[in-house]
Design a protein around this motif. Sequence first.
Motif, PDB file in Angstrom:
ATOM      1  N   ILE A   4       4.547 -22.626   7.659  1.00  0.00           N
ATOM      2  CA  ILE A   4       4.474 -24.041   8.012  1.00  0.00           C
ATOM      3  C   ILE A   4       5.875 -24.616   7.827  1.00  0.00           C
ATOM      4  CG2 ILE A   4       3.504 -26.281   7.388  1.00  0.00           C
ATOM      5  CD1 ILE A   4       1.040 -24.722   6.296  1.00  0.00           C
ATOM      6  N   ILE A   5       6.432 -25.149   8.905  1.00  0.00           N
ATOM      7  CA  ILE A   5       7.787 -25.714   8.858  1.00  0.00           C
ATOM      8  C   ILE A   5       7.670 -27.230   8.935  1.00  0.00           C
ATOM      9  CG2 ILE A   5      10.082 -25.718   9.877  1.00  0.00           C
ATOM     10  CD1 ILE A   5       9.211 -23.149  11.410  1.00  0.00           C
ATOM     11  N   THR A   6       8.150 -27.906   7.909  1.00  0.00           N
ATOM     12  CA  THR A   6       8.118 -29.369   7.907  1.00  0.00           C
ATOM     13  C   THR A   6       9.352 -29.895   8.642  1.00  0.00           C
ATOM     14  OG1 THR A   6       9.165 -29.414   5.723  1.00  0.00           O
ATOM     15  CG2 THR A   6       6.760 -29.543   5.795  1.00  0.00           C
ATOM     16  N   GLN A  32      26.092 -25.595  15.111  1.00  0.00           N
ATOM     17  CA  GLN A  32      26.688 -24.452  15.808  1.00  0.00           C
ATOM     18  C   GLN A  32      25.984 -24.132  17.128  1.00  0.00           C
ATOM     19  OE1 GLN A  32      29.499 -22.467  14.947  1.00  0.00           O
ATOM     20  NE2 GLN A  32      29.874 -24.193  13.585  1.00  0.00           N
ATOM     21  N   GLY A  33      25.660 -25.170  17.897  1.00  0.00           N
ATOM     22  CA  GLY A  33      25.149 -24.970  19.243  1.00  0.00           C
ATOM     23  C   GLY A  33      23.648 -24.874  19.404  1.00  0.00           C
ATOM     24  N   LYS A  34      22.888 -25.023  18.327  1.00  0.00           N
ATOM     25  CA  LYS A  34      21.433 -25.054  18.474  1.00  0.00           C
ATOM     26  C   LYS A  34      20.840 -25.960  17.402  1.00  0.00           C
ATOM     27  CE  LYS A  34      20.801 -20.471  16.349  1.00  0.00           C
ATOM     28  NZ  LYS A  34      20.237 -19.135  16.577  1.00  0.00           N
ATOM     29  N   PRO A  35      19.610 -26.443  17.645  1.00  0.00           N
ATOM     30  CA  PRO A  35      18.992 -27.332  16.665  1.00  0.00           C
ATOM     31  C   PRO A  35      18.861 -26.655  15.301  1.00  0.00           C
ATOM     32  CG  PRO A  35      17.740 -27.330  18.706  1.00  0.00           C
ATOM     33  CD  PRO A  35      18.768 -26.234  18.818  1.00  0.00           C
ATOM     34  N   MET A  36      19.061 -27.439  14.260  1.00  0.00           N
ATOM     35  CA  MET A  36      18.996 -26.908  12.901  1.00  0.00           C
ATOM     36  C   MET A  36      17.699 -26.133  12.669  1.00  0.00           C
ATOM     37  SD  MET A  36      19.599 -28.909   9.270  1.00  0.00           S
ATOM     38  CE  MET A  36      18.829 -30.388   9.842  1.00  0.00           C
ATOM     39  N   ILE A  37      16.584 -26.654  13.125  1.00  0.00           N
ATOM     40  CA  ILE A  37      15.302 -25.979  12.913  1.00  0.00           C
ATOM     41  C   ILE A  37      15.234 -24.632  13.636  1.00  0.00           C
ATOM     42  CG2 ILE A  37      14.128 -27.169  14.806  1.00  0.00           C
ATOM     43  CD1 ILE A  37      11.595 -27.173  13.062  1.00  0.00           C
ATOM     44  N   GLN A  38      15.972 -24.484  14.747  1.00  0.00           N
ATOM     45  CA  GLN A  38      15.924 -23.217  15.479  1.00  0.00           C
ATOM     46  C   GLN A  38      16.485 -22.081  14.627  1.00  0.00           C
ATOM     47  OE1 GLN A  38      14.514 -22.752  18.788  1.00  0.00           O
ATOM     48  NE2 GLN A  38      14.543 -20.707  17.897  1.00  0.00           N
ATOM     49  N   ASP A  51       3.766 -13.995  10.577  1.00  0.00           N
ATOM     50  CA  ASP A  51       3.150 -13.661  11.863  1.00  0.00           C
ATOM     51  C   ASP A  51       3.061 -14.845  12.816  1.00  0.00           C
ATOM     52  OD1 ASP A  51       2.445 -10.972  10.984  1.00  0.00           O
ATOM     53  OD2 ASP A  51       0.933 -11.958   9.752  1.00  0.00           O
ATOM     54  N   ASN A  52       2.892 -16.037  12.277  1.00  0.00           N
ATOM     55  CA  ASN A  52       2.672 -17.244  13.079  1.00  0.00           C
ATOM     56  C   ASN A  52       3.439 -18.401  12.467  1.00  0.00           C
ATOM     57  OD1 ASN A  52       0.283 -16.485  14.956  1.00  0.00           O
ATOM     58  ND2 ASN A  52      -0.306 -15.720  12.944  1.00  0.00           N
ATOM     59  N   LEU A  53       3.868 -19.328  13.332  1.00  0.00           N
ATOM     60  CA  LEU A  53       4.617 -20.488  12.872  1.00  0.00           C
ATOM     61  C   LEU A  53       3.918 -21.772  13.278  1.00  0.00           C
ATOM     62  CD1 LEU A  53       6.689 -18.074  13.433  1.00  0.00           C
ATOM     63  CD2 LEU A  53       8.409 -19.820  13.322  1.00  0.00           C
ATOM     64  N   LEU A  54       3.943 -22.747  12.391  1.00  0.00           N
ATOM     65  CA  LEU A  54       3.405 -24.077  12.649  1.00  0.00           C
ATOM     66  C   LEU A  54       4.480 -25.095  12.289  1.00  0.00           C
ATOM     67  CD1 LEU A  54       1.171 -26.153  13.249  1.00  0.00           C
ATOM     68  CD2 LEU A  54       0.445 -25.903  10.853  1.00  0.00           C
ATOM     69  N   ILE A  55       4.887 -25.874  13.267  1.00  0.00           N
ATOM     70  CA  ILE A  55       5.881 -26.921  13.037  1.00  0.00           C
ATOM     71  C   ILE A  55       5.156 -28.252  12.967  1.00  0.00           C
ATOM     72  CG2 ILE A  55       7.868 -28.144  13.995  1.00  0.00           C
ATOM     73  CD1 ILE A  55       8.676 -25.481  15.302  1.00  0.00           C
ATOM     74  N   ILE A  56       5.412 -28.992  11.913  1.00  0.00           N
ATOM     75  CA  ILE A  56       4.790 -30.310  11.750  1.00  0.00           C
ATOM     76  C   ILE A  56       5.876 -31.380  11.858  1.00  0.00           C
ATOM     77  CG2 ILE A  56       3.426 -31.808  10.266  1.00  0.00           C
ATOM     78  CD1 ILE A  56       2.306 -29.303   8.966  1.00  0.00           C
ATOM     79  N   GLY A  57       5.709 -32.260  12.838  1.00  0.00           N
ATOM     80  CA  GLY A  57       6.621 -33.383  12.965  1.00  0.00           C
ATOM     81  C   GLY A  57       7.422 -33.410  14.245  1.00  0.00           C
ATOM     82  N   ASP A 106      15.493 -27.834   7.349  1.00  0.00           N
ATOM     83  CA  ASP A 106      16.911 -28.106   7.097  1.00  0.00           C
ATOM     84  C   ASP A 106      17.599 -27.061   6.218  1.00  0.00           C
ATOM     85  OD1 ASP A 106      15.687 -28.786   4.728  1.00  0.00           O
ATOM     86  OD2 ASP A 106      16.519 -30.813   4.624  1.00  0.00           O
ATOM     87  N   VAL A 107      17.254 -25.794   6.450  1.00  0.00           N
ATOM     88  CA  VAL A 107      17.933 -24.699   5.744  1.00  0.00           C
ATOM     89  C   VAL A 107      18.460 -23.690   6.777  1.00  0.00           C
ATOM     90  CG1 VAL A 107      16.842 -24.870   3.479  1.00  0.00           C
ATOM     91  CG2 VAL A 107      15.671 -23.649   5.296  1.00  0.00           C
ATOM     92  N   PRO A 108      19.456 -24.110   7.577  1.00  0.00           N
ATOM     93  CA  PRO A 108      19.907 -23.254   8.673  1.00  0.00           C
ATOM     94  C   PRO A 108      20.560 -21.944   8.238  1.00  0.00           C
ATOM     95  CG  PRO A 108      21.403 -25.101   8.402  1.00  0.00           C
ATOM     96  CD  PRO A 108      20.212 -25.365   7.508  1.00  0.00           C
ATOM     97  N   ALA A 109      20.919 -21.813   6.992  1.00  0.00           N
ATOM     98  CA  ALA A 109      21.554 -20.574   6.528  1.00  0.00           C
ATOM     99  C   ALA A 109      20.545 -19.517   6.075  1.00  0.00           C
ATOM    100  CB  ALA A 109      22.528 -20.874   5.376  1.00  0.00           C
ATOM    101  N   VAL A 110      19.244 -19.821   6.123  1.00  0.00           N
ATOM    102  CA  VAL A 110      18.244 -18.855   5.679  1.00  0.00           C
ATOM    103  C   VAL A 110      18.222 -17.658   6.632  1.00  0.00           C
ATOM    104  CG1 VAL A 110      16.265 -19.872   6.921  1.00  0.00           C
ATOM    105  CG2 VAL A 110      15.908 -18.640   4.776  1.00  0.00           C
ATOM    106  N   LYS A 111      17.951 -16.502   6.086  1.00  0.00           N
ATOM    107  CA  LYS A 111      17.910 -15.250   6.856  1.00  0.00           C
ATOM    108  C   LYS A 111      16.554 -14.586   6.658  1.00  0.00           C
ATOM    109  CE  LYS A 111      22.224 -15.609   8.061  1.00  0.00           C
ATOM    110  NZ  LYS A 111      22.444 -16.475   9.182  1.00  0.00           N
ATOM    111  N   ALA A 112      16.195 -13.730   7.590  1.00  0.00           N
ATOM    112  CA  ALA A 112      14.890 -13.056   7.556  1.00  0.00           C
ATOM    113  C   ALA A 112      14.684 -12.286   6.260  1.00  0.00           C
ATOM    114  CB  ALA A 112      14.752 -12.129   8.760  1.00  0.00           C
ATOM    115  N   HIS A 113      15.688 -11.575   5.790  1.00  0.00           N
ATOM    116  CA  HIS A 113      15.514 -10.782   4.564  1.00  0.00           C
ATOM    117  C   HIS A 113      15.270 -11.674   3.349  1.00  0.00           C
ATOM    118  CE1 HIS A 113      19.875 -11.569   4.163  1.00  0.00           C
ATOM    119  NE2 HIS A 113      19.673 -11.398   2.860  1.00  0.00           N
TER     120      HIS A 113
END
Length: 131
Positions: A4-6, A32-38, A51-57, A106-113
Amino acid sequence: MYAIITAGGIPKPGEPLYEYTQGASKALLDIQGKPMIQWVIDALDGAQTVDNLLIIGLPANCGLTSRKPLNFLDNQGGMLANILAGIRWVKEIDPSAEHVLLASSDVPAVKAHMIDWVVNTALQTDADLNY
């Protein structure tokens, strides 16, 4: 697992980010050329534990993309209300779901690992909530 992404934060006049968002969602601020949430979505896409994403807002037509199923709910008026609505939505869609991952837009530096580490570490505990 559902993530769930706020993304309900909208800076108001006088707040530091208002100059850049002009009343639009903070989550769509260009980094850096794309929305922060992307950036967050891309990390969740790469996470093996999600497995699944839910964006709220944000509306479904906001231009965000994901390789995984991407769902949207309207802003419920506050962070706690958004989180609770997201959890209710997950339980309606998948009554067997026992866990959800809450992520901020608002954590654009997060990585999959990093996401996989947090999820796997949290699942080793019997805590009701990990922050």
